[in-house]
Design an enzyme around this catalytic site. Structure first.
Site, PDB file in Angstrom:
ATOM      1  N   LYS A   1      -9.538   1.966  -1.664  1.00  0.00           N
ATOM      2  CA  LYS A   1      -9.790   1.741  -0.715  1.00  0.00           C
ATOM      3  C   LYS A   1     -10.970   2.012   0.057  1.00  0.00           C
ATOM      4  CE  LYS A   1      -7.205   1.366   3.746  1.00  0.00           C
ATOM      5  NZ  LYS A   1      -5.709   1.749   4.612  1.00  0.00           N
TER       6      LYS A   1
ATOM      7  N   CYS B   1      -5.020  -3.050   2.957  1.00  0.00           N
ATOM      8  CA  CYS B   1      -4.624  -2.839   4.461  1.00  0.00           C
ATOM      9  C   CYS B   1      -5.858  -3.050   5.206  1.00  0.00           C
ATOM     10  CB  CYS B   1      -4.103  -1.484   4.646  1.00  0.00           C
ATOM     11  SG  CYS B   1      -2.949  -1.399   6.261  1.00  0.00           S
TER      12      CYS B   1
ATOM     13  N   ASN C   1       0.253  -1.035   5.330  1.00  0.00           N
ATOM     14  CA  ASN C   1       1.151  -0.229   6.104  1.00  0.00           C
ATOM     15  C   ASN C   1       0.745  -0.251   7.565  1.00  0.00           C
ATOM     16  OD1 ASN C   1       2.853   2.414   4.392  1.00  0.00           O
ATOM     17  ND2 ASN C   1       1.899   0.789   3.553  1.00  0.00           N
TER      18      ASN C   1
ATOM     19  N   GLU D   1      -6.141   8.883   7.456  1.00  0.00           N
ATOM     20  CA  GLU D   1      -6.824   8.477   6.373  1.00  0.00           C
ATOM     21  C   GLU D   1      -7.974   8.979   5.785  1.00  0.00           C
ATOM     22  OE1 GLU D   1      -4.919   3.998   6.651  1.00  0.00           O
ATOM     23  OE2 GLU D   1      -5.742   4.300   4.488  1.00  0.00           O
TER      24      GLU D   1
ATOM     25  N   ASN E   1      -7.057   6.284  -1.553  1.00  0.00           N
ATOM     26  CA  ASN E   1      -5.886   5.410  -1.377  1.00  0.00           C
ATOM     27  C   ASN E   1      -5.988   4.186  -2.475  1.00  0.00           C
ATOM     28  OD1 ASN E   1      -3.909   3.538  -0.289  1.00  0.00           O
ATOM     29  ND2 ASN E   1      -4.507   3.867   1.806  1.00  0.00           N
TER      30      ASN E   1
ATOM     31  N   GLU F   1       0.592  -1.254   0.109  1.00  0.00           N
ATOM     32  CA  GLU F   1      -0.082   0.024   0.082  1.00  0.00           C
ATOM     33  C   GLU F   1       1.078   1.437  -0.266  1.00  0.00           C
ATOM     34  OE1 GLU F   1      -1.787   0.586   4.037  1.00  0.00           O
ATOM     35  OE2 GLU F   1      -3.403   1.746   3.151  1.00  0.00           O
TER      36      GLU F   1
HETATM   37  N1  ING Z   1      -3.522   0.231   8.713  1.00  0.00           N
HETATM   38  C1  ING Z   1      -3.798  -0.106   9.962  1.00  0.00           C
HETATM   39  C2  ING Z   1      -4.664  -1.689   9.422  1.00  0.00           C
HETATM   40  O1  ING Z   1      -5.859  -1.661   9.283  1.00  0.00           O
HETATM   41  C3  ING Z   1      -5.118  -0.272  12.052  1.00  0.00           C
HETATM   42  C4  ING Z   1      -4.574   0.538  10.799  1.00  0.00           C
HETATM   43  C5  ING Z   1      -4.127  -1.276  12.523  1.00  0.00           C
HETATM   44  C6  ING Z   1      -6.430  -0.526  12.103  1.00  0.00           C
HETATM   45  C7  ING Z   1      -4.723  -2.031  13.521  1.00  0.00           C
HETATM   46  C8  ING Z   1      -6.815  -1.262  13.290  1.00  0.00           C
HETATM   47  C9  ING Z   1      -5.745  -2.043  13.974  1.00  0.00           C
HETATM   48  O2  ING Z   1      -3.760  -2.468   9.231  1.00  0.00           O
HETATM   49  C10 ING Z   1      -3.818   0.835   7.500  1.00  0.00           C
HETATM   50  N2  ING Z   1      -3.233   1.584   6.728  1.00  0.00           N
HETATM   51  O3  ING Z   1      -5.213   0.491   7.253  1.00  0.00           O
END
Ligand code: ING
Length: 331
Positions: free
Chosen positions: A132, A182, A207, A151, A115, A47
């Protein structure tokens, strides 16, 4: 005759805020060369693979963030990647921040920011685009957070649904490919919409911070990777498909992202995993006929699904309170 395609997850290490696209593109070209030498026919990059994960940085004027976006794909900066892929006859997936001048739902043509990820065929054609849908984080500066995750500030919700395309890739004259990005991997609805289009291979970049930045409650560190793998393995098993899930990893300007890129088969097994948090290529031979067992038996959707019982999934956004049990009178 089995339908085997050799795929690669081209994991990227950190891209610092000051690192120019020429540097990240050169790193990706080197991974593409390594993939070619190993007979890889489709390479999945992460991503937002061209720049640092910029949604961690707050820009008062969102237009200041435009320097992180691509207004053309390919562009002068990304052309070397397309040229190398065409030279090797290798398909690839690329995640990037997209500015598109197109009509919105009111019909007004304006710059729109997404995205985005694309699937590019072995001859350099853009076979499929995805934007996304599940944007995590928040839209305004959050002082409680250790690191911002903006985001919702910088991107619109994707407006292309979850498309699947059947197109030539590698030595095969057609495979059913789809994408998600992601956070999408955490939502079973995303996987099922792809599954209902007979997807065979999902390309997925991410990411993901290695620590819970929301300060919303305790989450043991090891669960970060566990939840990522759990989501992808479940998605593949329940939709009888392969997934190539590629991280951008490492410490970007002090903020840590985890790696652990994986390739998963339709039984939900991890068949390859990255072991560093840097530029690393992992590969696997995917026999797409392995999708057949799941989709003709336990997940034969036409035989077993009951949409009449699933209304809440599309009718509701949030959860509602359940009915309260009352003891029957006289009992
Ligand atoms: N990053 C993370 C993901 O979903 C996140 C944000 C991390 C949300 C952990 C909830 C828990 O992997 C992106 N860029 O979506």
């Amino acid at each position: 005759m089995s339908r085997i395609i050799t795929v690669g997850a081209a994991q990227l290490g950190p891209i610092q805020k000051a690192e120019p696209r020429s540097s990240s593109v050169a790193r990706m070209v080197r991974l593409l060369e390594r993939a070619h030498k190993r007979g890889v026919e489709l390479v999945v990059f992460p991503e937002l693979a061209l720049t640092t994960f910029f949604p961690r940085h707050y820009h008062e004027d969102a237009a200041e963030a435009d320097s992180w976006f691509e207004t053309a794909m390919p562009s002068n900066e990304t052309a070397p990647l397309f040229d190398a892929a065409r030279r090797y006859g290798t398909g690839f997936h690329l995640g990037y921040a997209e500015i598109a001048h197109e009509a919105d739902e009111t019909g007004v043509v304006r710059p729109r920011r997404f995205n985005t990820s694309i699937l590019v065929g072995p001859e350099g054609d853009v076979l499929l685009k995805y934007r996304k849908v599940h944007l995590p984080g928040h839209a305004e500066f959050d002082p409680k957070r250790v690191v911002q995750h903006l985001e919702k500030r910088y991107f619109e919700v994707g407006n292309l649904g979850f498309p699947v395309i059947r197109a030539p890739m590698g030595g095969l004259n057609g495979i059913n490919m789809g994408m998600m990005i992601c956070n999408d991997r955490r939502w079973p609805e995303a996987w099922r919409v792809l599954g209902l289009q007979s997807v065979e291979l999902v390309a997925l970049g991410y990411n993901t911070p290695s620590l819970n930045m929301e300060a919303g409650g305790f989450e043991a560190h090891h669960l970060r990777v566990f939840h990522s793998h759990l989501s992808i393995q479940a998605g593949c098993y329940q939709n009888a498909c392969f997934a190539v899930a590629t991280a951008k990893a490492g410490i970007e300007d002090g903020a840590e992202l985890f790696g652990h890129s994986i390739i998963v088969n339709p039984q939900g097994e991890i068949v390859a995993m990255a072991s560093t948090w840097d530029d690393e290529l992992i590969t696997a031979d995917c026999d797409l006929d392995l999708c057949t067992l799941g989709r003709t038996t336990i997940f034969a959707f036409d035989k077993h699904r009951r949409p009449e019982a699933y209304g809440r999934i599309t009718e509701q956004v949030g959860a509602v309170e359940p009915v309260e049990w009352k003891k029957p009178a006289g009992r």
